[in-house]
Design a protein around this motif. Structure first.
Motif, PDB file in Angstrom:
ATOM      1  N   GLY A  76      29.051  31.756  81.163  1.00 43.13           N
ATOM      2  CA  GLY A  76      28.649  30.926  80.032  1.00 43.13           C
ATOM      3  C   GLY A  76      29.516  31.096  78.807  1.00 43.13           C
ATOM      4  N   ARG A  77      28.854  31.347  77.665  1.00 41.07           N
ATOM      5  CA  ARG A  77      29.563  31.410  76.392  1.00 41.07           C
ATOM      6  C   ARG A  77      30.161  32.777  76.103  1.00 41.07           C
ATOM      7  NH1 ARG A  77      27.818  26.828  73.591  1.00 41.07           N
ATOM      8  NH2 ARG A  77      25.980  25.931  74.540  1.00 41.07           N
ATOM      9  N   TYR A 164      36.362  27.810  78.093  1.00 42.93           N
ATOM     10  CA  TYR A 164      35.296  28.462  77.333  1.00 42.93           C
ATOM     11  C   TYR A 164      34.017  27.732  77.712  1.00 42.93           C
ATOM     12  CZ  TYR A 164      31.984  29.679  73.778  1.00 42.93           C
ATOM     13  OH  TYR A 164      30.835  30.106  73.166  1.00 42.93           O
ATOM     14  N   ASN A 165      33.042  28.438  78.285  1.00 41.80           N
ATOM     15  CA  ASN A 165      31.792  27.831  78.732  1.00 41.80           C
ATOM     16  C   ASN A 165      32.062  26.640  79.655  1.00 41.80           C
ATOM     17  OD1 ASN A 165      29.012  27.720  78.863  1.00 41.80           O
ATOM     18  ND2 ASN A 165      28.802  26.414  77.055  1.00 41.80           N
TER      19      ASN A 165
END
Ligand code: IMP
Ligand code: MG
Length: 183
Positions: A76-77, A164-165
């Motif tokens: 995820g983030r 990113y994500n």
């Protein structure tokens, strides 16, 4: 997406010329150690290496096959690499093969170390490793890399396959993001 970019670290022309040189170096090594008939199995680590490997293989004239491995390390983030986890099935028939593991970036080293161990457990004859980027930071796991595209500072980069994500993989250049884009 453009407004999210902080700065371009490596532009598409710089990447293309380095990937060409890397491909030539790998092809020359293969030819000098095994002759033109040396066959290899490329093991790209998904998902980040897809763009790199697509460009790299077009500089390798050898007979080759591809067996992907899916590993997640930045869920995820997250901007911090977590310990690597394998998903899905592994490439079969690695026994006795000359394998080249390809990843987008070497960060803590855990991903490459894990995949290398697995490939060796499958009785590959030889395992080499190749990354487009190597971050300058201490490794959690030491791993020898045979081919490196660029050494970069310890910054979070996206584009040319890196995410990113799960976003930004389609950017043609390697860039850093503005902090507002990483929330
Ligand atoms: P390691 O296991 O910590 O070496 O992590 C390698 C993996 O983390 C790579 O395959 C990438 O998917 C991811 N990674 C590490 N650094 C970055 C980065 O700066 N941007 C995007 N992904 C990264
Ligand atoms: Mg990855």
């Amino acid at each position: 997406m453009r407004k999210d970019v902080h700065r371009v670290l490596l532009d598409r022309e710089a990447i293309a010329s380095r990937v060409t040189a890397l491909g030539r170096a790998i092809a020359d090594d293969l030819e000098s150690t095994g002759g033109p008939s040396r066959e290899i199995v490329l093991v790209p680590i998904l998902t980040g290496s897809i763009v790199f490997v697509a460009d790299l293989i077009r500089h390798l004239p050898q007979r080759l096959r591809i067996g992907v491995m899916s590993v997640s390390s930045y869920p995820g983030r997250s901007l911090e690499s977590k310990s690597a986890l394998i998903h899905g099935s592994l490439p079969d028939d690695l026994a006795g093969r000359h394998v080249l593991i390809v990843d987008d970036i070497l960060d803590t080293g855990q991903t490459l170390a894990l995949v290398r161990r697995i490939v060796l457990e499958h009785h590959a004859a030889q395992v080499r490793t190749c990354v487009l980027l190597r971050k300058s930071r201490p490794r959690v796991e030491e791993v020898d890399v045979d081919y490196v595209g660029f050494d970069i500072p310890d910054v979070f980069v996206v584009g040319y396959g890196l995410d990113y994500n799960d976003y930004y993989r389609n950017l043609p250049d390697l860039v850093t993001l503005r902090p507002e884009a990483m929330r």
